[in-house]
Motif scaffolding. Structure first.
Motif, PDB file in Angstrom:
ATOM      1  N   VAL A   1       1.247  -1.351  -0.463  1.00  0.00           N
ATOM      2  CA  VAL A   1      -0.389   0.047   0.119  1.00  0.00           C
ATOM      3  C   VAL A   1       1.165   1.456  -0.149  1.00  0.00           C
ATOM      4  O   VAL A   1       1.031   2.566  -1.045  1.00  0.00           O
ATOM      5  N   ILE A   2       1.816   1.020   1.041  1.00  0.00           N
ATOM      6  CA  ILE A   2       2.827   2.676   0.861  1.00  0.00           C
ATOM      7  C   ILE A   2       3.548   2.684  -0.236  1.00  0.00           C
ATOM      8  O   ILE A   2       3.939   4.114  -0.182  1.00  0.00           O
ATOM      9  N   ALA A   3       4.223   1.980  -0.804  1.00  0.00           N
ATOM     10  CA  ALA A   3       4.795   1.996  -2.176  1.00  0.00           C
ATOM     11  C   ALA A   3       3.372   2.127  -3.732  1.00  0.00           C
ATOM     12  O   ALA A   3       3.851   2.309  -4.587  1.00  0.00           O
ATOM     13  N   HIS A   4       1.812   1.917  -3.394  1.00  0.00           N
ATOM     14  CA  HIS A   4       1.671   2.355  -4.562  1.00  0.00           C
ATOM     15  C   HIS A   4       1.493   3.626  -5.170  1.00  0.00           C
ATOM     16  O   HIS A   4       1.477   4.386  -4.284  1.00  0.00           O
ATOM     17  N   PRO A   5       0.554   4.029  -6.425  1.00  0.00           N
ATOM     18  CA  PRO A   5       0.414   5.273  -6.710  1.00  0.00           C
ATOM     19  C   PRO A   5      -0.505   5.301  -5.138  1.00  0.00           C
ATOM     20  O   PRO A   5      -0.526   6.946  -6.177  1.00  0.00           O
ATOM     21  N   MET A   6      -1.393   5.409  -5.403  1.00  0.00           N
ATOM     22  CA  MET A   6      -2.481   5.673  -4.814  1.00  0.00           C
ATOM     23  C   MET A   6      -2.112   6.545  -3.378  1.00  0.00           C
ATOM     24  O   MET A   6      -2.815   6.737  -3.138  1.00  0.00           O
ATOM     25  N   THR A   7      -0.690   5.826  -3.112  1.00  0.00           N
ATOM     26  CA  THR A   7      -0.507   6.722  -1.699  1.00  0.00           C
ATOM     27  C   THR A   7       0.811   6.936  -1.793  1.00  0.00           C
ATOM     28  O   THR A   7       0.943   8.181  -1.193  1.00  0.00           O
ATOM     29  N   GLU A   8       1.258   7.811  -3.182  1.00  0.00           N
ATOM     30  CA  GLU A   8       2.631   8.071  -2.933  1.00  0.00           C
ATOM     31  C   GLU A   8       2.431   9.849  -2.938  1.00  0.00           C
ATOM     32  O   GLU A   8       0.861  10.222  -3.007  1.00  0.00           O
ATOM     33  N   TYR A   9       3.359  10.186  -3.083  1.00  0.00           N
ATOM     34  CA  TYR A   9       3.351  11.598  -2.851  1.00  0.00           C
ATOM     35  C   TYR A   9       3.222  12.728  -3.915  1.00  0.00           C
ATOM     36  O   TYR A   9       4.023  12.136  -5.285  1.00  0.00           O
ATOM     37  N   VAL A  10       2.984  13.241  -4.265  1.00  0.00           N
ATOM     38  CA  VAL A  10       2.489  14.296  -5.507  1.00  0.00           C
ATOM     39  C   VAL A  10       1.988  15.298  -5.498  1.00  0.00           C
ATOM     40  O   VAL A  10       1.325  15.975  -5.020  1.00  0.00           O
ATOM     41  N   PRO A  11       2.970  16.336  -5.603  1.00  0.00           N
ATOM     42  CA  PRO A  11       3.686  17.877  -5.892  1.00  0.00           C
ATOM     43  C   PRO A  11       2.538  18.554  -6.618  1.00  0.00           C
ATOM     44  O   PRO A  11       1.631  18.437  -7.941  1.00  0.00           O
ATOM     45  N   ASN A  12       2.017  19.523  -5.624  1.00  0.00           N
ATOM     46  CA  ASN A  12       0.996  20.691  -6.166  1.00  0.00           C
ATOM     47  C   ASN A  12       1.969  20.685  -8.072  1.00  0.00           C
ATOM     48  O   ASN A  12       2.855  20.971  -7.892  1.00  0.00           O
ATOM     49  N   GLN A  13       0.964  20.904  -9.063  1.00  0.00           N
ATOM     50  CA  GLN A  13       1.354  21.202  -9.860  1.00  0.00           C
ATOM     51  C   GLN A  13       0.437  21.471 -11.196  1.00  0.00           C
ATOM     52  O   GLN A  13      -1.103  21.744 -10.839  1.00  0.00           O
ATOM     53  N   CYS A  14       0.941  21.487 -12.319  1.00  0.00           N
ATOM     54  CA  CYS A  14      -0.342  22.201 -13.243  1.00  0.00           C
ATOM     55  C   CYS A  14      -0.667  21.070 -13.669  1.00  0.00           C
ATOM     56  O   CYS A  14      -0.037  19.834 -14.384  1.00  0.00           O
ATOM     57  N   GLN A  15      -2.332  21.089 -13.788  1.00  0.00           N
ATOM     58  CA  GLN A  15      -3.136  19.871 -13.841  1.00  0.00           C
ATOM     59  C   GLN A  15      -2.598  19.634 -15.761  1.00  0.00           C
ATOM     60  O   GLN A  15      -3.358  18.367 -15.931  1.00  0.00           O
TER      61      GLN A  15
END
Length: 381
Positions: free
Chosen positions: A130-144
């Motif tokens: 779970v902690i390695a999965h894309p659903m819980t990864e860090y995502v920086p604020n960015q242009c969508q």
């Protein structure tokens, strides 16, 4: 449950602090939320001046506020189910399929189902997935639209205006989901408008504690606070033991879970996460120091001062890799110096929580006692 704000004066049992709360609750909460040198001086004057007793009153209050804020936030997150059926874009589906196999997932719920299959009966293995999965990864604020990342720096040349962001009022549809928090500085419950310097497109973003917002898979920022809120909610959903780890005077949070073999708490760190077990090493980043590390759990025994664990290597019962062993004396000196600094300039957050505890004379045992009593008292008026 009792809010962090009411917990500040109901449970501290200090008449003067309670009087300040009655006089201006918002100002008092703002003071504790970002305890700078000017804010601390004003608070001390309101409590009768800078004395050891005042430091102990403020120290107890700030620790209790930390505990109640974590527990209130956990209770207020709601059911993670609200975000599990969000449809995934093709790029995310392909990424998850390539990494975990099985059938192409249509939703985050499909992803969790696959992780459960891969884990068998092991909760520890499930959580590592779970902690390695894309659903819980860090995502920086960015242009969508194009993915241009907004820098974290706030030094000259990187002001909000210079990186292209501005605070804007939340819309009526956004307002129920927006929360305040630290993002390039302390912020109230506002939305941010990014005018992308790369593609010229506009993106809206805000901090939130709602699963249906945090689990947005379309380049929606998921900072460490949201990341840990989500992980905590998923841990409850999956019956995985988890506790929050908070460094004082440093803007970060992570979590620990129990190892199945011996029940010991271990730091959780997924790919791309900031260092957790080796958090002491972040003192070399040149952005300031932290002053203490605390663990908060709804379980009283899981709540404690864990500073020593993060200033020690595994061979000494700590969290850090052995490669940091020679550096630990230097890290301890940096933490001690930051605690002694009355200006706040030595810490990453430029705050004085650790300094107040230092002046109060609170050691590990007393800090743990205060934290645990706050868990017991949570929700009790």
């Amino acid at each position: 449950s009792t809010t962090a704000l009411s917990a500040l004066h109901v449970h501290v049992k200090d008449a003067t602090l309670s009087a300040l709360h009655v006089k201006d609750a918002t100002a008092l909460e703002r003071t504790f939320a970002h305890l700078t040198a000017p804010a601390l001086e004003t608070l001390e004057m309101g409590l009768g001046g800078r004395t050891p007793d005042t430091a102990r009153t403020i120290g107890r209050a700030l620790l209790r506020r930390k505990v109640h804020a974590v527990l209130d936030k956990s209770n207020g997150f709601g059911d993670v189910e609200a975000g599990l059926d969000i449809a995934l874009p093709e790029a995310m589906r392909s990424r998850c399929l390539k990494q975990y196999g099985g059938l192409s997932p249509m939703t985050w719920r499909d992803c969790l189902s696959r992780l459960k299959t891969l884990s068998g009966d092991s909760r520890e293995q499930l959580w590592s997935y779970v902690i390695a999965h894309p659903m819980t990864e860090y995502v920086p604020n960015q242009c969508q639209r194009c993915g241009h990342i907004v820098p974290d720096e706030t030094t000259p040349g990187y002001t909000d205006a210079e990186v292209g962001i501005s605070e804007v009022p939340p819309t009526a549809s956004e307002r129920p989901f927006v929360r305040g928090g630290y993002y390039r500085g302390a912020r109230s419950a506002v939305a941010f408008l990014l005018r992308c310097p790369e593609c010229g497109d506009e993106s809206r973003w805000f901090r939130s504690s709602a699963a249906q917002v945090i689990l947005n898979p379309n380049r929606w920022g998921r900072l460490c606070g949201e990341q840990e809120d989500l992980r905590a909610a998923l841990a409850r959903h999956l019956s995985v033991p988890l506790r929050a780890i908070l460094p004082l005077d440093w803007d970060h949070v992570w979590s620990e879970t129990r190892r199945e073999a011996d029940g010991a708490w271990v730091a959780c760190q997924g790919p791309g996460d900031a260092p957790a077990a080796n958090f002491a090493g972040r003192l070399d980043e040149g952005i300031g120091a932290w002053t203490r590390v605390i663990a908060v759990s709804a379980d009283v025994e899981g709540t404690s001062d864990v500073t020593e664990e993060y200033l020690s290597c595994c061979s000494a019962g700590g969290r850090a890799d052995e490669r940091l062993d020679e550096e630990m004396p230097r890290y301890r000196k940096a933490v001690s110096a930051a605690r002694a600094d009355a200006s706040g300039s030595a810490t990453q957050a430029k705050t004085l929580n650790g300094h107040v505890l230092h002046r109060a004379g609170f050691g590990r045992e007393e800090v743990t006692c205060i934290l645990r009593q706050a868990v017991v008292d949570h929700g009790v008026v």
